[in-house]
Design an enzyme around this catalytic site. Structure first.
Site, mmCIF file in Angstrom:
data_model
loop_
_atom_site.group_PDB
_atom_site.id
_atom_site.type_symbol
_atom_site.label_atom_id
_atom_site.label_comp_id
_atom_site.label_asym_id
_atom_site.label_seq_id
_atom_site.Cartn_x
_atom_site.Cartn_y
_atom_site.Cartn_z
ATOM 1 N N GLY A 215 0.835 -1.204 0.000
ATOM 2 C CA GLY A 215 0.000 0.000 0.000
ATOM 3 C C GLY A 215 0.859 1.238 0.000
ATOM 4 O O GLY A 215 2.063 1.169 -0.248
ATOM 5 N N ASN A 216 0.244 2.369 0.252
ATOM 6 C CA ASN A 216 1.009 3.615 0.390
ATOM 7 C C ASN A 216 0.313 4.491 1.412
ATOM 8 O O ASN A 216 -0.767 4.160 1.903
ATOM 9 C CB ASN A 216 1.154 4.315 -0.964
ATOM 10 C CG ASN A 216 -0.187 4.675 -1.551
ATOM 11 O OD1 ASN A 216 -0.911 5.502 -1.014
ATOM 12 N ND2 ASN A 216 -0.552 4.024 -2.663
ATOM 13 N N SER A 217 0.931 5.614 1.739
ATOM 14 C CA SER A 217 0.427 6.377 2.881
ATOM 15 C C SER A 217 -0.550 7.485 2.489
ATOM 16 O O SER A 217 -0.738 8.435 3.240
ATOM 17 C CB SER A 217 1.601 6.947 3.665
ATOM 18 O OG SER A 217 2.428 7.673 2.790
ATOM 19 N N SER A 218 -1.216 7.367 1.345
ATOM 20 C CA SER A 218 -2.236 8.356 1.000
ATOM 21 C C SER A 218 -3.368 8.285 2.027
ATOM 22 O O SER A 218 -3.840 7.205 2.371
ATOM 23 C CB SER A 218 -2.783 8.047 -0.407
ATOM 24 O OG SER A 218 -4.045 8.660 -0.563
ATOM 25 N N ALA A 283 -4.125 7.424 -5.106
ATOM 26 C CA ALA A 283 -2.733 6.999 -5.257
ATOM 27 C C ALA A 283 -2.776 5.494 -5.497
ATOM 28 O O ALA A 283 -2.699 4.692 -4.563
ATOM 29 C CB ALA A 283 -1.949 7.334 -3.997
#
Ligand code: C5P
Length: 412
Positions: A215-218, A283
């Site tokens: 995942g990512n931190s959006s 994102a």
């Protein structure tokens, strides 16, 4: 300026009550219809006769008129009013308002008011500076009451104010500013009426096994603010949201929660054909594991698992390639170098109409911040904005889209 506006003017028992007569005159002169409500203590400072002569209406003070038994309905007054303003507002009335002590007609009217409420506090400096008063003021502000700070003309500060009521001329200015804001927001609420808007927001989670993902931190905050800004303009919003912990903003917003890029792709393309505007803020993970394990990957003694990745579909580009002339597409670009060139190439590559560039170089811009600093890029213009809250940035983007689609063919 205030023609046809209905204002409830509440007066409480402070020495500044004499100034309310001047405020009343100014409001009437500007064209407003004013209903005066006084607390019992206010009548010690200025007579109801004066106020009813100036307003052309009997003053309301008690729950019912003693000699006729006529009941005064605070609810009806709330329905009639466009604005309630309490000037002067004493420490005691402010405390009652903050805690809901409805022991007189004025506070009762306040508690059932649906309209915007303003107060002009008036008291001596010690009472004003007392933590209890300051706490109550903050409570009222968080309840949506607009506070006209004493001496706001000179010193706009919570604690440095002088305690003396703002001059009637300045209160009138605040009243006029409120109605101006309101008429602008009415205009705005019509600007995209009935237009369908698709928004993707948040990160995506690409499953590795039942408990792990890429995942990512959006946070999704920018996309949710954009959804709110379009909803405020009367649009019908479909918000395709990745895994975020945000409440759905108010307004006409249909939220579809998804986890992965594939799910987001599916949901977005389904909503896309009907949409006049699409904003891709998500994102999206560029890659996903080629296979996701159905049970948790165990830690083996010597073996290190290898995860093979495959490319995810590009949602913005796939929508861009289906775009018809009546559709307007906005993408985001988060760049670290050659920002403008990269963002502009995205415009072309993905067949977008606008790209919102946020540079990772700008402090306060991008993921996990409450603020953002953007540059809007269209085929024929590049416009940079200063650092603003994400809500304000969303407003700027929605306004720019509104302005741009004025020249687009109408739906149908
Ligand atoms: O190519 P890049 O990821 O930099 O493009 C960013 C823009 O494309 C954003 O608007 C993003 O929401 C969108 N995008 C998408 N699907 C992807 C990747 C990016 O919609 N798989």
């Amino acid at each position: 300026m205030l023609k046809g506006k209905h204002i409830v003017l509440g007066i409480t028992g402070g020495i500044a009550a004499y100034k309310s007569a001047m405020l009343l005159r100014l409001l009437i002169k500007a064209g407003a219809e004013v209903q005066v409500v006084m607390t019992p203590a206010a009548k010690e400072f200025i007579t109801p006769v004066t106020m009813s002569a100036l307003s052309g209406k009997p003053v309301v003070s008690e729950f019912f008129t003693a000699n006729t038994g006529e009941w005064h309905s605070h609810v009806d007054m709330g329905m009639w009013a466009d604005l309630m303003i309490i000037a002067p507002a004493t420490a005691s009335t402010i405390a009652k308002m903050a805690t809901g002590v409805a022991d007189n007609m004025l506070v009762t009217t306040y508690l059932s008011a649906k309209e915007h409420v303003m107060i002009a506090p008036a008291m001596d400096l010690d009472m004003w500076a007392h933590p209890s008063t300051q706490r109550n003021i903050l409570t009222l502000e968080s309840d949506g009451v607009e506070v006209i700070y004493p001496g706001a003309g000179e010193l706009a500060s919570h604690l440095v104010g002088k305690g003396r009521m703002e001059e009637p001329e300045n209160i009138l200015k605040a009243v006029e500013a409120f109605f101006q804001r309101e008429s602008l927001s009415n205009l705005r609420s019509e600007s995209l009426k009935g237009k369908k808007v698709l928004i993707t927001a948040g990160p995506t989670h690409e499953k590795i096994d039942p408990v792990r993902y890429i995942g990512n931190s959006s946070s999704g905050k920018m996309g949710f603010e954009i959804a709110a800004a379009f909803a405020r303009r009367g649009a019908e919003v479909t918000l395709v949201a990745g895994p975020v912990s945000l409440p759905t903003p108010e307004g006409n917003i249909r939220r579809i929660d998804v986890e992965s890029a594939l799910e987001m792709h599916h949901a977005a393309l389904k909503a896309f054909d009907d949409a006049s505007i699409a904003v891709f803020t998500a994102a999206v993970a560029d890659y996903r594991p080629s296979e996701s394990f159905s049970s948790k990957i165990k830690r083996e003694k010597d073996e290190v698992p290898v995860i093979h990745l495959v490319k995810n579909p590009d949602i913005a580009r796939d929508c861009g390639s289906r775009k018809t002339p009546r559709q307007f597409l906005v993408g985001f670009a988060l760049e670290t170098d050659h920002e403008l060139e990269n963002a502009a190439s995205k415009l072309e590559r993905k067949n977008l109409d606008m790209v919102v560039l946020n540079s990772l170089r700008d402090p306060g811009a991008g993921f996990r911040t409450a603020t953002n600093k953007i540059t809007l890029i269209t085929e024929d213009a590049v416009v940079s904005f200063p650092l603003k809250s994400k809500k304000e940035v969303a407003e700027d983007i929605a306004e720019a889209v509104c302005a741009a689609i004025c020249g687009k063919p109408a739906d149908n």
